[in-house]
Design a protein around this motif. Structure first.
Motif, PDB file in Angstrom:
ATOM      1  N   LYS A 172     -38.352  59.562  12.399  1.00  0.00           N
ATOM      2  CA  LYS A 172     -37.967  59.012  13.701  1.00  0.00           C
ATOM      3  C   LYS A 172     -37.242  57.679  13.544  1.00  0.00           C
ATOM      4  O   LYS A 172     -36.236  57.426  14.209  1.00  0.00           O
ATOM      5  N   ARG A 173     -37.768  56.812  12.665  1.00  0.00           N
ATOM      6  CA  ARG A 173     -37.137  55.511  12.445  1.00  0.00           C
ATOM      7  C   ARG A 173     -35.744  55.651  11.843  1.00  0.00           C
ATOM      8  O   ARG A 173     -34.811  54.946  12.225  1.00  0.00           O
ATOM      9  N   MET A 174     -35.577  56.559  10.910  1.00  0.00           N
ATOM     10  CA  MET A 174     -34.272  56.757  10.282  1.00  0.00           C
ATOM     11  C   MET A 174     -33.273  57.334  11.282  1.00  0.00           C
ATOM     12  O   MET A 174     -32.102  56.952  11.283  1.00  0.00           O
ATOM     13  N   ARG A 175     -33.735  58.240  12.136  1.00  0.00           N
ATOM     14  CA  ARG A 175     -32.841  58.786  13.171  1.00  0.00           C
ATOM     15  C   ARG A 175     -32.429  57.708  14.164  1.00  0.00           C
ATOM     16  O   ARG A 175     -31.266  57.639  14.575  1.00  0.00           O
ATOM     17  N   ALA A 176     -33.373  56.850  14.558  1.00  0.00           N
ATOM     18  CA  ALA A 176     -33.058  55.753  15.475  1.00  0.00           C
ATOM     19  C   ALA A 176     -32.091  54.770  14.818  1.00  0.00           C
ATOM     20  O   ALA A 176     -31.158  54.282  15.464  1.00  0.00           O
ATOM     21  N   LYS A 177     -32.302  54.491  13.548  1.00  0.00           N
ATOM     22  CA  LYS A 177     -31.410  53.593  12.809  1.00  0.00           C
ATOM     23  C   LYS A 177     -30.001  54.163  12.752  1.00  0.00           C
ATOM     24  O   LYS A 177     -29.017  53.443  12.966  1.00  0.00           O
ATOM     25  N   GLU A 178     -29.900  55.453  12.488  1.00  0.00           N
ATOM     26  CA  GLU A 178     -28.581  56.111  12.439  1.00  0.00           C
ATOM     27  C   GLU A 178     -27.917  56.087  13.815  1.00  0.00           C
ATOM     28  O   GLU A 178     -26.718  55.851  13.931  1.00  0.00           O
ATOM     29  N   PHE A 179     -28.682  56.328  14.862  1.00  0.00           N
ATOM     30  CA  PHE A 179     -28.139  56.277  16.219  1.00  0.00           C
ATOM     31  C   PHE A 179     -27.609  54.876  16.526  1.00  0.00           C
ATOM     32  O   PHE A 179     -26.504  54.726  17.062  1.00  0.00           O
ATOM     33  N   LEU A 216     -23.807  53.745  17.448  1.00  0.00           N
ATOM     34  CA  LEU A 216     -23.462  52.985  18.653  1.00  0.00           C
ATOM     35  C   LEU A 216     -22.622  51.770  18.301  1.00  0.00           C
ATOM     36  O   LEU A 216     -21.605  51.498  18.947  1.00  0.00           O
ATOM     37  N   ARG A 217     -23.054  51.012  17.280  1.00  0.00           N
ATOM     38  CA  ARG A 217     -22.324  49.805  16.879  1.00  0.00           C
ATOM     39  C   ARG A 217     -20.921  50.118  16.394  1.00  0.00           C
ATOM     40  O   ARG A 217     -20.004  49.318  16.581  1.00  0.00           O
ATOM     41  N   GLU A 218     -20.747  51.263  15.763  1.00  0.00           N
ATOM     42  CA  GLU A 218     -19.433  51.617  15.223  1.00  0.00           C
ATOM     43  C   GLU A 218     -18.537  52.292  16.257  1.00  0.00           C
ATOM     44  O   GLU A 218     -17.417  52.668  15.942  1.00  0.00           O
ATOM     45  N   GLY A 219     -19.029  52.467  17.479  1.00  0.00           N
ATOM     46  CA  GLY A 219     -18.205  53.052  18.532  1.00  0.00           C
ATOM     47  C   GLY A 219     -18.080  54.564  18.452  1.00  0.00           C
ATOM     48  O   GLY A 219     -17.124  55.139  18.958  1.00  0.00           O
ATOM     49  N   TYR A 220     -19.033  55.206  17.829  1.00  0.00           N
ATOM     50  CA  TYR A 220     -19.000  56.661  17.690  1.00  0.00           C
ATOM     51  C   TYR A 220     -19.067  57.347  19.056  1.00  0.00           C
ATOM     52  O   TYR A 220     -18.456  58.369  19.280  1.00  0.00           O
ATOM     53  N   TYR A 221     -19.824  56.748  19.975  1.00  0.00           N
ATOM     54  CA  TYR A 221     -19.966  57.311  21.316  1.00  0.00           C
ATOM     55  C   TYR A 221     -19.023  56.573  22.251  1.00  0.00           C
ATOM     56  O   TYR A 221     -18.896  55.370  22.220  1.00  0.00           O
ATOM     57  N   ASP A 222     -18.371  57.314  23.123  1.00  0.00           N
ATOM     58  CA  ASP A 222     -17.405  56.734  24.050  1.00  0.00           C
ATOM     59  C   ASP A 222     -18.001  56.728  25.453  1.00  0.00           C
ATOM     60  O   ASP A 222     -18.212  57.780  26.053  1.00  0.00           O
ATOM     61  N   TYR A 223     -18.296  55.542  25.960  1.00  0.00           N
ATOM     62  CA  TYR A 223     -18.827  55.416  27.305  1.00  0.00           C
ATOM     63  C   TYR A 223     -17.703  54.947  28.217  1.00  0.00           C
ATOM     64  O   TYR A 223     -17.005  53.981  27.922  1.00  0.00           O
ATOM     65  N   PRO A 224     -17.527  55.606  29.366  1.00  0.00           N
ATOM     66  CA  PRO A 224     -16.398  55.287  30.238  1.00  0.00           C
ATOM     67  C   PRO A 224     -16.548  53.971  30.990  1.00  0.00           C
ATOM     68  O   PRO A 224     -15.575  53.452  31.502  1.00  0.00           O
ATOM     69  N   MET A 225     -17.761  53.400  31.078  1.00  0.00           N
ATOM     70  CA  MET A 225     -17.960  52.167  31.835  1.00  0.00           C
ATOM     71  C   MET A 225     -18.483  51.061  30.923  1.00  0.00           C
ATOM     72  O   MET A 225     -19.184  51.324  29.957  1.00  0.00           O
ATOM     73  N   THR A 226     -18.136  49.835  31.290  1.00  0.00           N
ATOM     74  CA  THR A 226     -18.663  48.682  30.566  1.00  0.00           C
ATOM     75  C   THR A 226     -20.078  48.396  31.057  1.00  0.00           C
ATOM     76  O   THR A 226     -20.512  48.918  32.092  1.00  0.00           O
TER      77      THR A 226
END
Length: 68
Positions: A37-44, A48-58
């Motif tokens: 669980k910790r490793m999955r959260a760390k990867e997530f 997020l920090r690298e911008g892998y996910y694109d969120y349409p709103m700030t």
């Protein structure tokens, strides 16, 4: 799944203390589950920090919606 592994007694004892389990097998199972669980959260978080996910709103846009 059953497996056989060699783990130092002090590591098993620490795992049992940290997980609150009284038996070895449940302590190791819980420790491995928590590790995954910790490793999955760390990867997530890394994604997020690298911008892998694109969120349409700030963040500001999302917060303004909550005030409505």
């Amino acid at each position: 799944m059953r497996i056989t592994v060699e783990i130092a007694d002090e590591i098993i004892t620490a795992a049992m203390e940290l997980t609150g389990e009284k038996n070895k097998s449940p302590a190791i199972a819980k420790a491995v589950e928590n590790y995954v669980k910790r490793m999955r959260a760390k990867e997530f978080g890394r994604r997020l920090r690298e911008g892998y996910y694109d969120y349409p709103m700030t963040n500001e846009e999302l917060e303004s919606l909550e005030k409505i």
